[in-house]
Design a protein around this motif. Structure first.
Motif, PDB file in Angstrom:
ATOM      1  N   ARG A  27       3.339   5.024 -11.145  1.00 12.65           N
ATOM      2  CA  ARG A  27       1.997   5.442 -11.559  1.00 12.65           C
ATOM      3  C   ARG A  27       1.197   4.266 -12.101  1.00 12.65           C
ATOM      4  N   ARG A  28       1.881   3.242 -12.573  1.00  9.84           N
ATOM      5  CA  ARG A  28       1.177   2.058 -13.072  1.00  9.84           C
ATOM      6  C   ARG A  28       0.675   1.177 -11.925  1.00  9.84           C
ATOM      7  N   HIS A  29       1.039   1.544 -10.695  1.00 15.35           N
ATOM      8  CA  HIS A  29       0.602   0.794  -9.517  1.00 15.35           C
ATOM      9  C   HIS A  29      -0.064   1.782  -8.546  1.00 15.35           C
ATOM     10  N   PRO A  30      -1.308   2.156  -8.847  1.00 18.13           N
ATOM     11  CA  PRO A  30      -1.979   3.179  -8.033  1.00 18.13           C
ATOM     12  C   PRO A  30      -2.204   2.777  -6.583  1.00 18.13           C
ATOM     13  N   ASN A  31      -2.064   1.496  -6.282  1.00 19.31           N
ATOM     14  CA  ASN A  31      -2.195   1.063  -4.883  1.00 19.31           C
ATOM     15  C   ASN A  31      -1.001   1.499  -4.033  1.00 19.31           C
ATOM     16  N   SER A  66       0.807  -1.221   0.000  1.00 21.46           N
ATOM     17  CA  SER A  66       0.000   0.000   0.000  1.00 21.46           C
ATOM     18  C   SER A  66       0.839   1.268   0.000  1.00 21.46           C
ATOM     19  N   GLU A 119       8.862   7.439 -11.467  1.00 23.93           N
ATOM     20  CA  GLU A 119       7.475   7.884 -11.419  1.00 23.93           C
ATOM     21  C   GLU A 119       6.578   7.111 -12.390  1.00 23.93           C
ATOM     22  N   GLN A 120       7.046   6.869 -13.611  1.00 19.63           N
ATOM     23  CA  GLN A 120       6.198   6.170 -14.582  1.00 19.63           C
ATOM     24  C   GLN A 120       5.836   4.771 -14.104  1.00 19.63           C
ATOM     25  N   LYS A 166       1.084   4.219  -2.483  1.00 16.51           N
ATOM     26  CA  LYS A 166       1.153   5.633  -2.109  1.00 16.51           C
ATOM     27  C   LYS A 166       2.614   6.014  -1.916  1.00 16.51           C
TER      28      LYS A 166
END
Length: 284
Positions: A120-124, A103, A116-117, A126
């Motif tokens: 961003r592919r893993h929005p879970n 998480s 970052e790219q 944080k």
């Protein structure tokens, strides 16, 4: 050269500063002294003449570390070398974790920016900023933080017993960080390069607030065959619309370099040579 070197780093054991220091001084005994911040590191360097420092100055993805330019200028340290290091990040967590079970991902803000790219592919996940890449790995290991991952180097993951979930997560594989090797003037004369080997210099200057002031300086540097490998401007606090210019020069002739500095100095309000050294070669 001094055999046993005490090298200050920002971060903890296993961080990229630690690895870069040992690679730059390969073949010599190196003891790294960790500090939480670059400011603390520069304070230690200015108060102990026996220390050498290694400091990240720019990254090919995230850009320049502007605060380090300023701290170097304000310190009594001189640049004696540079090291260009290929930076490859991994996603690491406690053994038995999976990416879907995570998480939170922790790391230095520069490392998070460089990945970052992928993140961003893993929005879970944080993104939580920490003071260090290796420090994030150590914190997860020492506190048994399930659901947490670290963006760090492969060496740090192994050092702290984390499992690597994915390698090479940086946005661009041509991800290099340029580190500067710094020390005081006295030690610089002992462990710095011989003058015949010097082919790069870093300078900083301010200019009169007049038309064409920067153009005149650049024209003279060009006349003396100075190659500007970098120019970075920073506003001068408290002096509206006035700037300080940090410039890296490479050259083939140390004599022409000294002539160039003598020629441009009268055109500046103030000019400081931050260091003269050998240009580093990027190693993948």
């Amino acid at each position: 050269m001094t055999k046993d070197l005490k090298v200050t780093i920002q971060g903890v054991a296993g961080c990229f500063h630690d690895a870069a220091a040992r690679e730059y001084f390969a073949g010599r005994e190196v003891t790294t002294l960790p500090f939480d911040t670059f400011a603390e590191m520069f304070d230690a360097l200015d108060s102990d003449a026996s220390l050498v420092g290694i400091v990240a100055i720019e990254n090919t993805i995230a850009g320049s570390l502007l605060q380090n330019h300023e701290m170097l200028r304000q310190s009594s340290q001189r640049i004696i070398g540079e090291y260009k290091m290929r930076i490859s990040h991994v996603l690491a967590a406690l053994p038995g974790q999976s990416i879907d079970s995570l998480s939170e991902v922790n790391s230095h803000p520069m490392a998070l920016m460089q990945c970052e790219q992928y993140l961003r592919r893993h929005p879970n996940l944080k993104m939580i900023e920490k003071f260090d890449t290796a420090g994030s790995a150590r914190e997860i290991a020492e506190n048994s933080l399930t659901g947490h991952a670290a963006v760090c180097g492969e060496y740090a993951a192994g050092l702290y017993g984390l499992e690597i979930l994915e390698r090479g997560i940086e946005t661009n594989r041509r991800n290099f960080t340029r580190f500067l090797i710094v020390t005081n003037a006295l030690l610089a004369s002992e462990i710095g390069p011989a003058e015949s080997l010097i082919d790069k210099a870093s300078i900083v200057f301010t200019l009169p607030h007049s038309n064409g002031a920067l153009s005149k300086v650049l024209t003279i540097l060009s006349f003396y065959d100075m190659n500007l490998s970098k120019i970075q401007s920073m506003p001068i606090i408290g002096r509206e619309w006035e700037y300080r210019f940090y410039v890296d020069l490479t050259f083939n002739s140390i004599v022409r370099y000294h002539q160039a500095i003598d020629a441009v100095r009268p055109l500046t309000n103030e000019l400081t040579v931050l260091g003269e050294y050998c240009e580093g070669i990027a190693k993948s």
